[in-house]
Design an enzyme around this catalytic site. Structure first.
Site, mmCIF file in Angstrom:
data_model
loop_
_atom_site.group_PDB
_atom_site.id
_atom_site.type_symbol
_atom_site.label_atom_id
_atom_site.label_comp_id
_atom_site.label_asym_id
_atom_site.label_seq_id
_atom_site.Cartn_x
_atom_site.Cartn_y
_atom_site.Cartn_z
ATOM 1 N N ASP A 9 38.645 30.513 33.289
ATOM 2 C CA ASP A 9 39.603 31.359 33.972
ATOM 3 C C ASP A 9 40.623 31.811 32.928
ATOM 4 O O ASP A 9 40.674 31.278 31.819
ATOM 5 C CB ASP A 9 40.261 30.539 35.091
ATOM 6 C CG ASP A 9 41.397 31.267 35.773
ATOM 7 O OD1 ASP A 9 41.216 32.436 36.151
ATOM 8 O OD2 ASP A 9 42.474 30.656 35.911
ATOM 9 N N ASP A 11 44.509 33.288 33.643
ATOM 10 C CA ASP A 11 45.910 32.972 33.936
ATOM 11 C C ASP A 11 46.049 31.541 34.446
ATOM 12 O O ASP A 11 45.391 31.148 35.416
ATOM 13 C CB ASP A 11 46.475 33.951 34.961
ATOM 14 C CG ASP A 11 46.405 35.390 34.467
ATOM 15 O OD1 ASP A 11 46.580 35.612 33.258
ATOM 16 O OD2 ASP A 11 46.163 36.296 35.301
ATOM 17 N N CYS A 91 37.409 40.743 38.178
ATOM 18 C CA CYS A 91 37.381 41.404 39.480
ATOM 19 C C CYS A 91 38.631 42.266 39.592
ATOM 20 O O CYS A 91 39.747 41.737 39.533
ATOM 21 C CB CYS A 91 37.345 40.380 40.607
ATOM 22 S SG CYS A 91 37.611 41.129 42.238
ATOM 23 N N ARG A 131 40.309 28.091 44.165
ATOM 24 C CA ARG A 131 39.298 29.149 44.290
ATOM 25 C C ARG A 131 38.388 29.198 43.054
ATOM 26 O O ARG A 131 37.230 29.595 43.157
ATOM 27 C CB ARG A 131 39.952 30.500 44.534
ATOM 28 C CG ARG A 131 40.799 31.040 43.403
ATOM 29 C CD ARG A 131 41.549 32.267 43.872
ATOM 30 N NE ARG A 131 42.348 32.854 42.817
ATOM 31 C CZ ARG A 131 43.324 33.727 43.025
ATOM 32 N NH1 ARG A 131 43.623 34.098 44.270
ATOM 33 N NH2 ARG A 131 44.008 34.243 42.029
#
Length: 197
Positions: A9, A11, A91, A131
């Site tokens: 990921d 951030d 995304c 998530r």
């Protein structure tokens, strides 16, 4: 040929997560030890790719030129330490657009599978939010939760409700890399959550 891959990921994992959005290079600040950790993965023979939600695009808070500038700055900062990120999958959609690429949906990870022509079963995915772990589980990745993001809460020795039961917990990306490279020769599956100091 087997591709040695680690998925990250952005951030809260590589850089400090903003209360708003990171909209310019000036707002992008690496977390302590994160860029060095990526370089260590590279030098150990691993390809590193990013899978990141960037809904600020869909919400009109920044444009592609701004996102590209942030990523160019990130890659330049990483290159100065001898590291690289091979590809960035993002995304661009807002939460209400119903796409299949916004985490916790696994669409970004499926794009990585297609690009590299490999199954992601057991490939580590490192992120700072529930998530991220849910997307990792849906794609068959090994979920690794880092507590460096602004959403980290609770006792680092236990998993909050809703996390995949095989999630491993680390203080930050550097701690993940310490753990991962220490175990890379003998991967362990089905282990209870472990905590890196």
């Amino acid at each position: 040929m087997h591709t040695k891959l680690v998925i990250l990921d952005r951030d809260g994992t590589i850089n400090r997560a903003s209360e708003e959005f990171v909209t310019s290079p000036e707002e992008w600040h690496p977390l302590p030890g994160a860029l060095e950790a990526i370089s260590r993965l590279n030098h150990a023979g691993f390809h590193v790719v990013l899978a990141t939600n960037q809904s600020g695009l869909g919400r009109g808070l920044f444009d592609m030129a701004a996102l590209n500038a942030v990523h160019a700055f990130m890659l330049k900062s990483l290159a100065a330490l001898g590291g690289r990120i091979d590809a960035i999958f993002y995304c661009p959609h807002a939460a209400d657009e119903g796409c299949n690429c916004r985490k916790p949906a696994p669409g970004l990870l499926h794009q990585i599978e297609e690009r590299y022509g490999i199954a992601l079963k057991g490939v580590p995915y490192v992120g700072d939010r529930l998530r991220d772990m849910q997307a990792a589980q849906a794609a068959g990745c090994a979920p690794h939760w880092v507590l460096s993001g602004r959403h980290a809460r609770g006792d680092v020795n236990s998993l909050p409700a809703g996390f995949p039961p095989d999630t491993q917990v680390h203080a930050d990306l550097a701690a993940f890399v310490d753990h991962f490279l220490g175990n890379a020769a003998t991967p362990q599956h089905g282990m209870a959550p472990t905590v890196s100091p």
